[in-house]
Write an enzyme that holds these catalytic residues in place. Structure first.
Site, mmCIF file in Angstrom:
data_model
loop_
_atom_site.group_PDB
_atom_site.id
_atom_site.type_symbol
_atom_site.label_atom_id
_atom_site.label_comp_id
_atom_site.label_asym_id
_atom_site.label_seq_id
_atom_site.Cartn_x
_atom_site.Cartn_y
_atom_site.Cartn_z
ATOM 1 N N LYS A 216 12.601 -7.259 1.089
ATOM 2 C CA LYS A 216 11.664 -8.086 0.329
ATOM 3 C C LYS A 216 10.388 -7.279 0.139
ATOM 4 O O LYS A 216 9.572 -7.176 1.044
ATOM 5 C CB LYS A 216 11.343 -9.399 1.047
ATOM 6 C CG LYS A 216 10.537 -10.365 0.160
ATOM 7 C CD LYS A 216 9.612 -11.275 0.936
ATOM 8 C CE LYS A 216 8.381 -10.599 1.425
ATOM 9 N NZ LYS A 216 7.510 -10.057 0.330
ATOM 10 N N PRO A 217 10.203 -6.675 -1.041
ATOM 11 C CA PRO A 217 8.979 -5.902 -1.273
ATOM 12 C C PRO A 217 7.784 -6.814 -1.505
ATOM 13 O O PRO A 217 7.938 -8.003 -1.808
ATOM 14 C CB PRO A 217 9.314 -5.102 -2.536
ATOM 15 C CG PRO A 217 10.289 -5.972 -3.272
ATOM 16 C CD PRO A 217 11.091 -6.683 -2.206
ATOM 17 N N ALA A 218 6.597 -6.247 -1.369
ATOM 18 C CA ALA A 218 5.376 -7.012 -1.637
ATOM 19 C C ALA A 218 5.352 -7.455 -3.095
ATOM 20 O O ALA A 218 5.806 -6.739 -3.993
ATOM 21 C CB ALA A 218 4.151 -6.158 -1.333
ATOM 22 N N GLU B 16 -10.554 -5.017 9.859
ATOM 23 C CA GLU B 16 -9.987 -3.876 9.145
ATOM 24 C C GLU B 16 -10.533 -3.890 7.718
ATOM 25 O O GLU B 16 -10.309 -4.844 6.968
ATOM 26 C CB GLU B 16 -8.459 -3.982 9.145
ATOM 27 C CG GLU B 16 -7.757 -2.747 8.665
ATOM 28 C CD GLU B 16 -6.248 -2.834 8.843
ATOM 29 O OE1 GLU B 16 -5.609 -1.783 8.875
ATOM 30 O OE2 GLU B 16 -5.719 -3.964 8.940
ATOM 31 N N CYS C 81 -3.267 1.404 6.980
ATOM 32 C CA CYS C 81 -3.475 0.810 8.299
ATOM 33 C C CYS C 81 -3.978 1.817 9.317
ATOM 34 O O CYS C 81 -4.445 1.431 10.390
ATOM 35 C CB CYS C 81 -2.184 0.157 8.794
ATOM 36 S SG CYS C 81 -0.772 1.268 8.737
ATOM 37 N N ASN D 286 0.805 -1.226 0.000
ATOM 38 C CA ASN D 286 0.000 0.000 0.000
ATOM 39 C C ASN D 286 0.839 1.279 0.000
ATOM 40 O O ASN D 286 0.394 2.313 -0.478
ATOM 41 C CB ASN D 286 -0.994 0.007 1.159
ATOM 42 C CG ASN D 286 -0.355 -0.157 2.510
ATOM 43 O OD1 ASN D 286 0.788 -0.596 2.640
ATOM 44 N ND2 ASN D 286 -1.096 0.197 3.557
ATOM 45 N N GLY E 190 2.502 -5.213 7.941
ATOM 46 C CA GLY E 190 1.503 -6.059 7.297
ATOM 47 C C GLY E 190 0.422 -6.455 8.276
ATOM 48 O O GLY E 190 0.198 -5.784 9.292
ATOM 49 N N GLU F 73 4.740 -3.501 12.613
ATOM 50 C CA GLU F 73 3.670 -2.514 12.445
ATOM 51 C C GLU F 73 2.532 -3.249 11.760
ATOM 52 O O GLU F 73 2.574 -3.509 10.563
ATOM 53 C CB GLU F 73 4.166 -1.324 11.620
ATOM 54 C CG GLU F 73 3.250 -0.116 11.688
ATOM 55 C CD GLU F 73 2.341 -0.008 10.486
ATOM 56 O OE1 GLU F 73 1.139 -0.366 10.631
ATOM 57 O OE2 GLU F 73 2.805 0.406 9.428
ATOM 58 N N LEU F 74 1.513 -3.604 12.551
ATOM 59 C CA LEU F 74 0.493 -4.542 12.096
ATOM 60 C C LEU F 74 -0.852 -3.840 11.880
ATOM 61 O O LEU F 74 -0.911 -2.650 11.694
ATOM 62 C CB LEU F 74 0.396 -5.686 13.100
ATOM 63 C CG LEU F 74 1.752 -6.349 13.445
ATOM 64 C CD1 LEU F 74 1.572 -7.444 14.481
ATOM 65 C CD2 LEU F 74 2.423 -6.885 12.182
#
Length: 485
Positions: A182-184, A389, A292, A159, A236, A258-259
């Site tokens: 490691k990117p999405a 969410e 988020c 995002n 994530g 950071e969730l």
């Protein structure tokens, strides 16, 4: 795609490992798709576990040289990276919009926001101070120094594919750590472009590594279980964060998580309703609701409920959907069809349980992955969107009677990332701010993210902070020296 990007050096289809542009050991590639129209943008190297190990080895090999740089020398390289990001802002923004979908204006803001972390931590590199402590005996001297933790792995989300990288790796690089990113799998192009600029900035080989992959579980396992990786930072979902935390336990490595969030947005009866409606628009619909810290549950005091809904609806109905490359568009597509399915299911559940759709409520038939900006009233705690969410452009508006009631409702969630409220009573402002169980509180504002402040949550939203003077501490070890004289 290259016709839209002026600096073609930013568009690559390889991984960046140990200072070299390489294909995966598997020789395989995976497709990067434009979420707006479903068209293929490019196919990139599909890294496997062997590639991840090579990247870690490269980072470990580069560590002694990089941490031996003076803070000023590291600062100069970071500053050069910052300058290059700013110089290529428009190309980076277009690349980001193409792979992620957000409107170009938001993409430009993200590039600037991402660059601000590089600039900030380039300066903070020179301010990692230790301490001297009065000795416990007359012949003892106590000194505390700070050292880089070592190799850092960063697992970043789709995002914010630029800002989430710079927010993690800029402080790590500033203090002398080396990084493996490691990117999405949905958005690897922004990470690859940042690697190209990092190479130009002059980072030594192995300091900055990017491994795109369509196997986040397998490659992620290598990062979490590697003995060479001393710190892992992840943004994530809470569910994935818990798995990562468990996997990292085998090496007891440092973690920042950071969730997920479930942000309440509270409007008290004395609030400026028009300002509150504007703030709720900004908080809810930025990036099509895919952040988020988006307002997930809007609570409005009963006395002003109808007036607020009127203000809010008038603003929501003016939002334009479409391609993020259209300068007039304010809401782009969701990231994929899975996201569309989730949001659709949440809206249908709310309707089934008595919710009233005031506007929107369904996918847009003429576009891929577009979902109408939606406002739902008569919302209750029984609905799934109360605890899940949403991650989409859906705004449920609850009604409350008292401050005590809304604080209880707002805190009734497992997570605690961000919360917002609007009101004018100073006494109430302090009471509510202190009572809300969240890591970040926006008071009379719907926008809270800034380089200068610590970003992070509590409860099942994770731990650790990013940005600000606190963010750099996440990448340091404290060493205590006791000297007899």
């Amino acid at each position: 795609m290259k016709n839209l990007i002026e600096n073609v050096e930013l568009v690559k289809n390889q991984a960046f490992i140990n200072g070299k542009w390489v294909h995966s050991n598997s020789r395989k590639k995976f497709d990067v798709i434009n979420p707006y129209d479903g068209k293929l943008l490019i196919s990139v190297a599909d890294c496997v576990t062997d590639d991840a190990k090579l990247a870690i080895d490269g980072a470990q090999g580069a560590l002694p040289e990089w941490k031996a740089f003076t803070a000023i020398a590291r600062s100069k390289v970071l500053r050069k990276w910052f300058d290059l990001i700013v110089e290529n802002e428009e190309d980076l923004a277009k690349l980001l919009t193409l792979e992620q979908g957000k409107p170009l204006a938001e993409a430009r803001n993200e590039v600037a926001y991402g660059a601000s972390f590089v600039e900030w931590f380039a300066e903070e590199a020179k301010r990692v101070y230790g301490d001297t402590i009065p000795g416990h005996q007359v012949n003892k001297r106590i000194v505390v120094i700070k050292e880089p933790v070592g190799v850092v792995a960063a697992i970043t989300p789709w995002n914010f594919p630029i800002a989430m990288i710079t927010r993690k790796v800029a402080p790590a690089l500033a203090v002398g750590c080396t990084v493996v990113i490691k990117p999405a799998e949905d958005t690897p192009l922004s990470a690859i472009a940042l690697a190209s600029l990092a190479e130009q900035a002059g980072f030594p080989a192995g300091v900055f590594n990017v491994i795109p992959t369509s196997d986040p579980v397998g490659v992620g396992m290598v990062l979490t279980e590697s003995k060479q990786v001393k710190k892992l930072s992840f943004t994530g979902s809470t569910a994935t964060g818990k798995k990562i935390m468990e996997q990292c336990s085998s090496t007891v490595k440092k973690l920042s998580l950071e969730l997920g969030g479930n942000a309440p947005f509270i409007v008290f009866k004395d609030a400026d309703l028009e300002a509150a409606a504007e703030g709720a628009i900004a908080s809810k619909f930025r990036n099509a609701g895919q952040t988020c810290v988006c307002a997930n549950r809007i609570y409005v005091q009963a006395e002003v409920y109808n007036d607020f809904v009127k203000y809010y609806l008038s603003k929501v109905k003016r939002l334009k959907m479409g391609s993020g490359l259209d300068e007039q568009v304010s809401i782009g597509p969701l990231i994929n069809q899975k996201a569309i399915g989730k949001v659709t299911a949440l809206v249908k559940d709310a309707q089934k349980k008595g919710g009233t759709i005031k506007t929107g409520g369904k996918p847009v038939a003429t576009g891929r992955n577009l979902f109408e900006p939606t406002v739902i009233t008569n919302v209750t705690a029984r609905m799934d969107l109360n605890q899940q969410e949403i991650f989409g452009p859906v705004a449920p508006i609850f009604k409350f009677r008292s401050a005590e009631e809304v604080i209880q409702l707002a805190n009734n969630t497992k997570v605690g990332l961000a919360a917002y409220f609007y009101g004018k009573d100073n006494s109430l402002i302090w009471q509510v701010a202190e009572a809300l169980e969240y890591g970040m509180i926006g008071i009379n504002t719907g926008m809270i993210s800034t380089t200068l402040a610590p970003f992070g949550g509590i409860k099942e939203s994770g731990f650790g902070r990013e940005g600000s003077k606190y963010g750099i501490q996440e990448y340091l070890n404290i060493k205590y020296l006791c000297m007899e004289v």
